[in-house]
Design an enzyme around this catalytic site. Structure first.
Site, short mmCIF file in Angstrom:
data_model
loop_
_atom_site.label_atom_id
_atom_site.label_comp_id
_atom_site.label_asym_id
_atom_site.label_seq_id
_atom_site.Cartn_x
_atom_site.Cartn_y
_atom_site.Cartn_z
N GLU A 256 0.83 -1.21 0.00
CA GLU A 256 0.00 0.00 0.00
C GLU A 256 0.86 1.25 0.00
OE1 GLU A 256 -3.04 -0.23 -0.58
OE2 GLU A 256 -3.24 -2.37 -0.27
N ASP B 266 3.91 -3.79 -5.81
CA ASP B 266 4.53 -5.06 -5.39
C ASP B 266 6.06 -4.94 -5.38
OD1 ASP B 266 2.21 -6.41 -4.90
OD2 ASP B 266 2.20 -7.56 -6.78
ZN LIG Z 1 -2.48 -2.50 -4.72
#
Ligand SMILES: [Zn+2]
Length: 426
Positions: A281, A362
């Site tokens: 996030e 990511d």
């Molecule tokens: Zn995401």
């Protein structure tokens, strides 16, 4: 352009959009059903066959409802309200009730909102109390469901009224460029909403408690420090009141930023997995995805408002809606219903951009936390949310804001090296 030409183009788009969506849903259903008996090899160690079958059945149930709902709401109801004269009828009732002033236009907009909400109600009820319940996710009571709906409606009314009145006034007073001034009003309204959402609106629906002291909090604070991030607070939200689905998200803007974890996420993931989810996030924030998304929305709103400015005085448009004159409430409601029909060809592009951003987040997570922990967190989230691991590639290409699980995990295992909104699940 004549009213009948406009109607014909619109009807053609409605049919094309419905056919396209239904075909994709059927493809997805076939693909998921074909792969129901076999867990993809990458997931075999973490996802038992039983859970995989459960995810397939859940996906199929949701798809079936989605097809019926889209035929009823995006097909029949939409045509009835627009070309069938439904909005014009609501506008006539509103004029009888409220006279000729802006109260009539407000009445029309909220009248259309109430009709569409009520029409969607059986589907919402079926989704929550039949499908979600059948698969063990639903925790919403009938009382909470009604309360949510009433609160949602009241909120639309309280927030929508000043904005709509400003637009109605601009149409009358601001001359031919009223749509441009409306755009400025819209930007101000959106920014205020983003600012007040975490503190004033979200608490109307959920309880937020500060994340308690302990190992998890220490880890998260260390991660935030490492990434040079500033947040106003770490909160746990009682997502379990409504559903057992787990998630984490960011909210707010500038100095008002908050990090929110669903209690269901904290229950199921280990502290190091939660840290990895949060690092993902934070990646969205670090790469500027949220302001960029907002900028795209503003640009899009400008284009749409320019089109509205043109259609407002275009007799073909309001006559196609069965209106004798461009009553702004009815024109605005009609426009809001018509626009989504023309935007479906852009869906794959929006999904593509969203998926690129997921890879970026990511990659950020892999750098600042453990990629292995994010992989195991993702596997658990897919399992517990019964998200399908075997989507139809074309369906996924068009709709999925998140890359298929296998692809994401593969990238993470290779150290997050990947082509370069903030939720971790589709
Ligand atoms: Zn995401």
């Amino acid at each position: 352009m004549s009213a009948s030409a406009f109607s014909a183009i619109f009807a053609a788009f409605v049919v094309a959009a419905l056919a396209w969506r239904t075909w994709l849903a059927l493809r997805q259903a076939r693909h998921v059903a074909l792969n129901r008996e076999r867990v993809p090899p990458d997931f075999a160690p973490v996802i038992p066959l039983e859970a995989h079958r459960r995810a397939a059945d859940y996906t199929l149930d949701k798809l079936k409802l989605g097809v019926v709902e889209s035929l009823a709401i995006d097909g029949a109801l939409l045509i009835a309200l627009t070309l069938g004269g439904g909005i014009a009828a609501i506008d006539a009732v509103s004029a009888r009730l409220f006279g000729e002033g802006h109260a009539r236009d407000l009445g029309t907009v909220f009248g259309v909102l109430i009709v569409t909400t009520v029409a969607a109600l059986p589907f919402d009820i079926w989704r929550t109390f039949v499908i979600e319940a059948r698969h063990g996710f639903n925790r919403t009571t009938a009382r909470l469901f009604v309360l949510d709906m009433v609160k949602g409606m009241a909120l639309s009314f309280v927030l929508g009224t000043p904005l709509l009145l400003a637009v109605f006034w601009l149409v009358q007073a601001a001359g031919p460029l009223w749509w441009l001034y409306t755009w400025f009003a819209w930007i101000a309204f959106t920014l205020v909403l983003v600012m007040v959402f975490p503190r004033w609106i979200a608490p109307l629906f959920n309880r937020f408690t500060p994340l308690e002291e302990g190992d998890l909090r220490r880890r998260i604070e260390a991660l935030i420090e490492r990434c040079g991030f500033h947040a106003k607070g770490l909160f746990v939200m009682d997502g379990s009141r409504r559903s057992s689905h787990g998630n984490a998200y960011f909210t707010g803007f500038g100095t008002n930023k908050r990090i929110v974890f669903f209690d269901t996420l904290i229950e199921r993931l280990t502290p190091s997995e939660i840290e990895a989810v949060l690092a993902h996030e934070l990646g969205h924030f670090a790469r500027g995805h949220i302001p960029r998304l907002l900028a795209v929305r503003f640009a899009l709103a400008l284009v749409l408002l320019a089109i509205l400015g043109w259609l407002y005085q275009e007799p073909a448009f309001y006559r196609a809606l069965h209106l004798d004159a461009p009553h702004i409430g009815a024109v605005l409601a009609g426009f809001a219903l018509v626009v989504p029909v023309f935007t479906f060809p852009f869906q794959p592009l929006a999904s593509l951009i969203a998926r690129r951003q997921e890879f970026e987040a990511d990659a950020f997570a892999a750098r600042h936390a453990s990629a292995a922990d994010l992989v195991s967190a993702l596997a658990k989230l897919y399992r517990d949310n019964a998200a399908t691991l075997t989507p139809d590639p074309l369906h996924s290409l068009v709709y999925d804001s998140h890359p298929p699980a296998a692809l994401r995990i593969d990238h993470l295992r290779r150290g997050g090296a990947a082509p370069s909104h903030a939720q971790i699940l589709p």
